[in-house]
Design an enzyme around this catalytic site. Structure first.
Site, PDB file in Angstrom:
ATOM      1  CB  SER A  94      19.549 -16.527 -37.273  1.00 29.40           C
ATOM      2  OG  SER A  94      19.506 -15.399 -38.263  1.00 29.40           O
ATOM      3  CG  HIS A 108      17.962 -14.935 -43.918  1.00 30.64           C
ATOM      4  ND1 HIS A 108      16.744 -14.350 -43.952  1.00 30.64           N
ATOM      5  CD2 HIS A 108      18.472 -14.825 -42.659  1.00 30.64           C
ATOM      6  CE1 HIS A 108      16.451 -13.950 -42.669  1.00 30.64           C
ATOM      7  NE2 HIS A 108      17.748 -13.963 -41.949  1.00 30.64           N
ATOM      8  CG  ASN A 110      14.852 -15.161 -38.735  1.00 26.74           C
ATOM      9  OD1 ASN A 110      14.394 -14.742 -37.873  1.00 26.74           O
ATOM     10  ND2 ASN A 110      15.102 -14.297 -39.897  1.00 26.74           N
ATOM     11  CG  HIS A 177      19.998   2.059 -50.770  1.00 21.17           C
ATOM     12  ND1 HIS A 177      19.626   1.252 -50.060  1.00 21.17           N
ATOM     13  CD2 HIS A 177      21.376   1.817 -51.417  1.00 21.17           C
ATOM     14  CE1 HIS A 177      20.633   0.389 -49.831  1.00 21.17           C
ATOM     15  NE2 HIS A 177      21.622   0.598 -50.763  1.00 21.17           N
ATOM     16  N   GLY A 260      23.924  -5.665 -26.963  1.00 22.53           N
ATOM     17  CA  GLY A 260      25.033  -6.237 -26.560  1.00 22.53           C
ATOM     18  C   GLY A 260      25.242  -7.752 -26.821  1.00 22.53           C
ATOM     19  N   GLY A 261      24.498  -8.210 -28.079  1.00 23.44           N
ATOM     20  CA  GLY A 261      25.108  -9.752 -28.633  1.00 23.44           C
ATOM     21  C   GLY A 261      26.508  -9.719 -29.172  1.00 23.44           C
ATOM     22  NE  ARG A 262      31.103 -15.239 -29.536  1.00 30.05           N
ATOM     23  CZ  ARG A 262      31.510 -15.816 -30.623  1.00 30.05           C
ATOM     24  NH1 ARG A 262      30.553 -16.315 -31.650  1.00 30.05           N
ATOM     25  NH2 ARG A 262      32.727 -16.229 -30.681  1.00 30.05           N
TER      26      ARG A 262
END
Length: 304
Positions: A94, A108, A110, A177, A260-262
């Site tokens: 990514s 961007h 990925n 929004h 719980g990724g970095r």
């Protein structure tokens, strides 16, 4: 149907990260990527690379991750409840690039691969990914070239893909929004396993390999365009939309945080500088208004 080969996917992803970083360093000319290897306590790890304060790029991050776990998070099972409780293996590259010059778009990309499995059942696998462009002062020729490259990498595999995944990109990178798209789109695909592993893997490779040919020609054309405080100010204001999308809607951000990724690697996508301004509106007839009126809405860039 051939069986999935995670080791081949991982080998491609590591090579892709190397190739993209090498190309970006050559384009920047001043800075190199800093590499940060990390390990995840509950399984897996990754290789984060960040270039900061370069000659062209204010910040560029290119991440590789390969994580495993005992249970898919809600962000991955919201639309596939049958996968709740499955163990998983996920890997991908990514990247997000924030240039100095407001005339160069932010971008961007990925590409990713998942396998999920319940005990005693066959594994379920799929690919996802894409690339999209977020200009501040857009040039129509650049947007057309970007989409031509996107169509080419789709047509090599299946002529139906461009229309399908271009539409999905417009719908995904949308801020309801604000009632505007994040940029001018590109490609977005997910849950892809139709046609078998080899065909899907080839398409994922095509998307990854076509990012640099799609983006760097735009960088080269616009990197020397003269700009002033007004353009820089607008760029920083519009970067706020990037922050809004990534923190509120982006599936990759949610997946990383829920597994719980970095955190440092997950939030690498955020720009180094942003401005927030209450109820700002562009001056009618201005270059800033052109972005809102003519680019931040889904449209047929290739007249097909």
């Amino acid at each position: 149907m051939t069986q999935p080969d995670p080791s081949a996917v991982k080998q491609f992803l590591l090579s892709l990260q190397d190739n993209i970083c090498r190309s970006l360093e050559q384009a920047d000319q001043q800075q190199r990527f800093f590499e940060d290897d990390w390990r995840r306590e509950s399984g897996g790890g990754g290789r984060t690379r960040v270039l900061t304060d370069g000659g062209v790029f204010e910040q560029a991050g290119v991440n590789f991750s390969h994580v495993t776990g005992d249970s898919l998070p809600h962000s991955a099972t919201a639309k596939r409840p049958e996968l709740e409780g499955c163990s998983f293996e996920a890997m991908g590259v990514s990247l997000v690039i924030h240039p100095h010059n407001p005339y160069i778009p932010t971008t961007h990309a990925n590409v990713r691969f998942f396998i999920a499995q319940k005990e005693g059942a066959d594994p379920v696998w799929w690919f996802g990914g894409g690339f999209d462009l977020t200009p501040y002062y857009p040039f129509r020729e650049d947007v057309i070239q970007w989409h031509q490259q996107a169509k080419q990498c789709c047509d090599d595999i299946d002529p139906r893909y461009y229309t399908k995944y271009k539409k999905w990109c417009d719908e995904y990178f949308y801020l309801p929004h604000r009632q505007e798209t994040r940029g001018v789109g590109g490609l977005f695909f997910d849950d892809l396993n139709e046609g078998g592993f080899e065909q899907c893997f080839r398409f994922m490779q095509n998307v990854g390999n076509n990012f640099i040919p799609a983006y760097l020609p735009i960088v080269e054309k616009r990197k020397n365009t003269v700009y002033g405080e007004r353009e820089r100010d607008f760029q920083l204001y519009r970067r706020g939309r990037y922050v809004e999308f990534n923190l509120v809607y982006d599936r990759g951000t949610l997946f990383g945080l829920q597994t719980g990724g970095r955190t440092e690697s997950i939030l690498m996508s955020l720009p180094p500088l942003v401005k927030w301004r209450y109820n700002w509106q562009p001056e009618p007839g201005s270059a800033e208004a052109d972005l809102y009126e003519n680019y931040l809405k889904p449209q047929n860039w290739l007249d097909i």
